[in-house]
Enzyme design. Structure first.
Site, PDB file in Angstrom:
ATOM      1  N   GLU A   3      90.971  80.282 -21.871  1.00  0.00           N
ATOM      2  CA  GLU A   3      91.550  81.485 -21.246  1.00  0.00           C
ATOM      3  C   GLU A   3      92.702  81.146 -20.301  1.00  0.00           C
ATOM      4  OE1 GLU A   3      88.523  84.004 -19.560  1.00  0.00           O
ATOM      5  OE2 GLU A   3      87.663  84.458 -21.521  1.00  0.00           O
ATOM      6  N   GLU A  20      84.880  85.007 -28.016  1.00  0.00           N
ATOM      7  CA  GLU A  20      83.880  85.563 -27.101  1.00  0.00           C
ATOM      8  C   GLU A  20      83.750  87.064 -27.300  1.00  0.00           C
ATOM      9  OE1 GLU A  20      84.290  84.522 -22.979  1.00  0.00           O
ATOM     10  OE2 GLU A  20      84.591  82.392 -23.421  1.00  0.00           O
TER      11      GLU A  20
END
Ligand SMILES: *[C@@H]1O[C@H](CO)[C@@H](O)[C@H](O)[C@H]1NC(C)=O
Ligand SMILES: *[C@@H]1O[C@H](CO)[C@@H](O)[C@H](O)[C@H]1NC(C)=O
Ligand SMILES: *[C@@H]1O[C@H](CO)[C@@H](O)[C@H](O)[C@H]1NC(C)=O
Ligand SMILES: *[C@@H]1O[C@H](CO)[C@@H](O)[C@H](O)[C@H]1NC(C)=O
Ligand SMILES: *[C@@H]1O[C@H](CO)[C@@H](O)[C@H](O)[C@H]1NC(C)=O
Length: 892
Positions: free
Chosen positions: A189, A258
């Site tokens: 991320e 995710e």
């Protein structure tokens, strides 16, 4: 009565599948992994993959085989995990791959079950894990700036990533070596942070990708949330919904690393829940619109044992509302509904991989279809499949949040509930609809927050037969000294940054100074009714303030100001500040600069000649607690700590250690401690640190009575636990327990009552299910030879209800059964106007005394139609008890 016979045959088939799926698979023959724009290509074939997120240190190695098996049984093809640098390299250069950090063992177990592994090395992982996975010593590397084009950081990162890749290769764990690893991840991320680092951030991304792919791992790498992922590295999506996601190159497949199926919880917060219907909707939409790999974050969340919870302020449980709960039991109906979804997607896989993109059809203002197929010819309302080589699967979506819709798809009418997708593996028959849950609901013995499923709100009391078992009647106690306790205390001028001193060896850091107060000062306060106060400009995460050995106040927050009135006596006064961290920051840019403790100035106000600045006074420092460093929680601790008997009149008492010995509850079920009677501290069982505890109460308001699955989910949408302590149950893994004489030690800060600590086995107590005549037939029938050959059609098949207790448990009684038009929800069902008098006897006969059972939903099964022309539903509530307690083992 053909229908009846067929339905019982179906139920028999179910029992067989459950048995067979327990048999372990094998390691693989070597195979290569590559990708094209449509999917990962595994051993030469495009694959549609569902993945289950499990973080190995959040469980014990003894739990791993069962968690992996339950993931596989739930339809996962892949297990995904991060690696945890601070667990693997607690001291620079000293590696740990043992116990809960035995990564090699975990990967091998995944492979031995015939599942693939996606290894997200990071090394920054966020993960609500202490310091995002970074070892705290990394801060002390000279000149380091984390996660940017910084040579000291890049050197350390490369060393760790190479260490992991080399270890996996040495152990033959990559796919081309016959191991399960099909994919890796570098960074995590970073796209969210990149702009904070300017050009250096962009250079770092390029470096990280090149470094990783240069390690010769031989499988694809991903960078999640990284729109500029360079070269071969695949950029992937992390969100609640990823069906609109497009990678940055047409050559790369759409991957969802995710899929947030729940959310984490903070001390003093409520528990988020993501409804199974919405989760299934998100997954179905993803595959519908071209996605090919999807991972549940988390499929099993587990526990933040020890001080591994990130933060600040994340609780010890990392349950995450995952399909497998913190203790390793199935969370139903989530797990079962997703299993059905995965089975339906699997049926579509041949068609999904056969084409480069789906055919789009608008079916209504908020309704659409995507069709995947080869040798399919559509002309107007007719669909022709030509030849044996044809494949055809379709998804029909209704994205209207409020209303159901009837749509026509190639001449046939389909009713789609609001916010739902129907999956048609043969472009004709519905195998699954995301909003129709056939799976059972399970209620656990330790469930304290209200059970929330769609449109159901059940306030939980403990089930009636569960008694509170206090863990012990005899306790020992010892006081923790306030302030310096050891030879390694030291005195310097000024306020030191907390982590610079503790190096995170403990949550606790004592700051001590002495203040002289003159007679004049006392009379000034008396004459002017002034009260002096201590002010701290800024503080995190928690401070406790002691004057002359007495705790006078506490404050908690994230870089908040503290104003604490103080009462000082004439002469010397000892001021002691205890600074506490509650999980180091795991998210954000420049984590290495974040620090903890106090920011100056620290002042005493209200004095005759103005404020007294203590920022540059002499302060004495002491890291940690005496009991912590003497390890008085270990089994071989030799009584030198000065334990004395605890008496009722001595509680509550602050800054105390408590210990007792206890017997484990009989059985093999997971165990939980109820610490609701305590305040804040940490707990150890047989020397194992089970985590921080804190009985902080969540706000009264903000929870929803009814959780409506419809519409876009966010973590505030379906929460429970308002007005209650956030966490009261603490997982004690079975493998940490012996039959009797287990040592429990607690360190308590604010004063609780250990006599009221109780212990309980965690198991499924009550199961409920609700299946209507209009539900789709069981998914297994799609592989039945008669169905494949067209000897039976879908319309001849009947839906069924499946019920199952945990392993080793038996359905002891049917508390409620009604075939007709019953109402209510689990534990609150009631009969409607239409009710078959045979309901209870049919269900009891099929289920009582068994671990699992199955009942067909049709008039024939219930000996006649109780109300002609009405859609009937079967509703059942049953009790599960340990098979041993009812004197016979479960009938299969
Ligand atoms: C995998 O790819 C490599 C390099 O192209 C090749 O040498 C090897 O034979 C392949 N292995 C398998 C099992 O296909
Ligand atoms: C929720 O329950 C109520 C009453 O039990 C019912 O009228 C309503 O249709 C339900 N809503 C959904 C979305 O199922
Ligand atoms: C604090 O450390 C000094 C030496 O630095 C030592 O003499 C003293 O005894 C220590 N205090 C305690 C309470 O152990
Ligand atoms: C931590 O200590 C180092 C030297 O040991 C110092 O350079 C640095 O400024 C300190 N950090 C903070 C936040 O005080
Ligand atoms: C008991 O504890 C003391 C102080 O920690 C230590 O010096 C001693 O060696 C211990 N004795 C045994 C038998 O473990």
């Amino acid at each position: 009565m053909v229908g009846t016979r067929r339905s019982w045959l179906q139920c028999l088939a179910l029992a067989l599948t459950l048995q067979l799926s327990v048999i372990a698979g094998e390691f693989f023959k070597p195979f290569n992994v590559s990708y094209d724009h449509r999917a990962l290509i595994i051993d030469g074939k495009r694959r549609m993959l569902n993945s289950a997120g499990i973080h190995y240190p959040r469980a014990t190695p003894e739990m791993w085989p069962d968690l992996i098996a339950k993931s596989k049984e739930g339809g996962a093809d892949v297990i995904q995990t991060y690696t945890f640098w601070n667990g693997h390299e607690p001291v620079r250069g000293q590696y740990n791959f043992e116990g809960r950090y035995n990564l090699v063992k975990f990967v091998k177990l995944v492979g031995s079950r015939g599942l693939y592994l996606h290894l997200r090395i990071g090394p920054y992982v966020c993960a609500e894990w202490n310091f995002g996975g970074f070892p705290v010593w990394l801060r002390d590397v000279p000149g380091i700036v984390f996660r940017t084009d910084n040579a000291p950081f890049k050197d350390e990162m490369q060393r760790y990533v190479k260490k992991i890749v080399d270890l996996m290769r040495e152990e033959m764990l990559f796919s081309w070596q016959g191991g399960p690893i099909i994919m890796l991840q570098i960074e995590n991320e970073y796209g969210n942070m990149e702009s904070s680092y300017g050009q250096k951030g962009k250079d770092y991304v390029k470096w990280a990708a090149k470094m990783a792919t240069g390690l010769g791992a031989g499988v694809p790498w991903v960078m999640c949330k990284q729109v500029d992922a360079p070269g071969d590295v695949i950029d992937s999506c992390n969100e609640y919904y990823c069906d609109g996601y497009k990678p940055n190159s047409y050559k790369k497949p759409t991957l969802w690393t995710e899929n947030w199926d729940g959310w984490y919880t903070e001390w003093g917060g409520t528990w988020p829940h993501r409804p199974a219907e919405d989760l299934a909707f998100a997954v179905a939409r993803f595959f519908e619109r071209g996605g090919s790999f999807q991972n549940y974050y988390m499929f099993f969340g587990g526990t933040n044992f020890g001080r591994t919870a990130g933060g600040p302020n994340y609780i010890t449980s990392y349950d995450y509302d995952a399909p497998i709960d913190e203790y390793g039991l199935l969370r139903q109906p989530k797990w079962g509904h997703l299993k059905d979804l995965h089975d339906a997607i699997k049926l579509c896989e041949p068609a999904l991989v056969a084409v480069d993109s789906p055919q789009y059809m608008k079916l209504g203002p908020k309704q659409e279809a995507h069709l995947y197929g080869t040798n399919v010819h559509s002309e107007g309302q007719t669909l022709t499949l030509s030849g044996k080589k044809s494949t055809c699967s379709a998804f029909l979506a209704n994205i209207d949040e409020h209303n159901a819709a009837a749509v026509t798809f190639f001449g046939q009418v389909y009713t789609l509930p609001p916010w739902s997708v129907s999956i048609l593996p043969d472009c004709r028959n519905t195998a699954f609809n995301t909003a129709k849950v056939g799976a059972q609901t399970s209620i656990k013995t330790t469930e304290f927050s209200s059970l929330l499923s769609t449109n159901v709100s059940v306030l939980r009391q403990l089930p009636s037969q569960v008694e509170v078992t206090y863990i012990s009647k005899t306790w020992l106690t010892v006081k923790e000294p306030i302030g310096a306790w050891g030879e390694d205390n030291f005195t310097v001028q000024g306020i030191l940054e907390h982590l610079n001193v503790t190096k995170d060896r403990s949550d606790y850091l004592w700051y001590m100074t002495r203040i002289y107060v003159s007679d004049d000062e006392i009379s000034f306060w008396d004459e002017n009714s002034v009260e002096p106060a201590l002010t701290i400009h800024s503080m995190r995460d928690l401070v406790r303030i002691f004057i002359n050995g007495k705790l006078i106040g506490s404050a908690a927050g994230h870089w908040v100001r503290v104003d604490q009135p103080v009462q000082l006596k004439q002469g010397y006064n000892d001021l002691v500040l205890l600074s506490e961290t509650i999980g180091l920051q795991n998210y954000g840019a420049f984590l290495e600069k974040d620090g903890a403790g106090f920011k100056c100035p620290i002042k005493l106000t209200g004095f005759r000649n103005g404020d007294i600045d203590l920022s540059n006074s002499l302060w004495t420092y002491q890291v940690g607690l005496k009991g912590e460093f003497m390890k008085i929680y270990t089994i071989d601790e030799n009584e030198t700590a000065g334990w004395t008997d605890l008496t009722l009149d001595a509680i509550p008492s602050t800054f105390s250690w408590y210990k007792t010995y206890f017997d484990a509850p009989v059985g093999t079920e997971p165990v939980a401690l109820n610490l609701e009677s305590m305040g804040k501290g940490q707990a150890w069982v047989n020397g194992h640190h089970i985590g921080r505890y804190w009985t902080l109460v969540a706000p009264k308001d903000g929870c929803q009575e009814i959780c409506d699955y419809r519409g876009t989910y966010n973590s505030d949408k379906c929460t429970t636990g308002c007005g209650k302590p956030t966490q009261i149950w603490y997982h004690v893994p079975r493998s940490w327990l012996q039959t009797s004489n287990n040592l429990l030690v607690l360190f308590e800060e604010t004063g609780g009552n250990p006599f009221q600590i109780s212990i309980q086995s965690h198991s499924t107590d009550t199961i409920c299910a609700q299946v209507s005549e209009s539900h789709h037939p069981p998914l297994r029938m799609w592989s039945h030879p008669d169905f494949v050959n067209g000897k039976i059609s879908a319309s001849e098949l009947i839906p069924e209800m499946n019920l199952q207790c945990d392993d080793g448990y038996t359905i002891s009684s049917i508390e409620f059964a009604s075939y007709g038009t019953p109402g209510g929800s689990c534990q609150k069902f009631f009969r409607g106007n239409c009710h078959s008098p045979n309901s209870l006897s049919v269900v009891s006969q099929a289920c009582q005394g068994r671990n699992s059972c199955c009942v067909g939903i049709s008039n024939a099964v219930f000996g006649g139609d109780p109300c002609h022309g009405t859609v009937k539903t079967l509703v059942v509530e049953a009790k599960c008890v340990p098979s041993s307690t009812i004197g016979f083992s479960a009938v299969e």
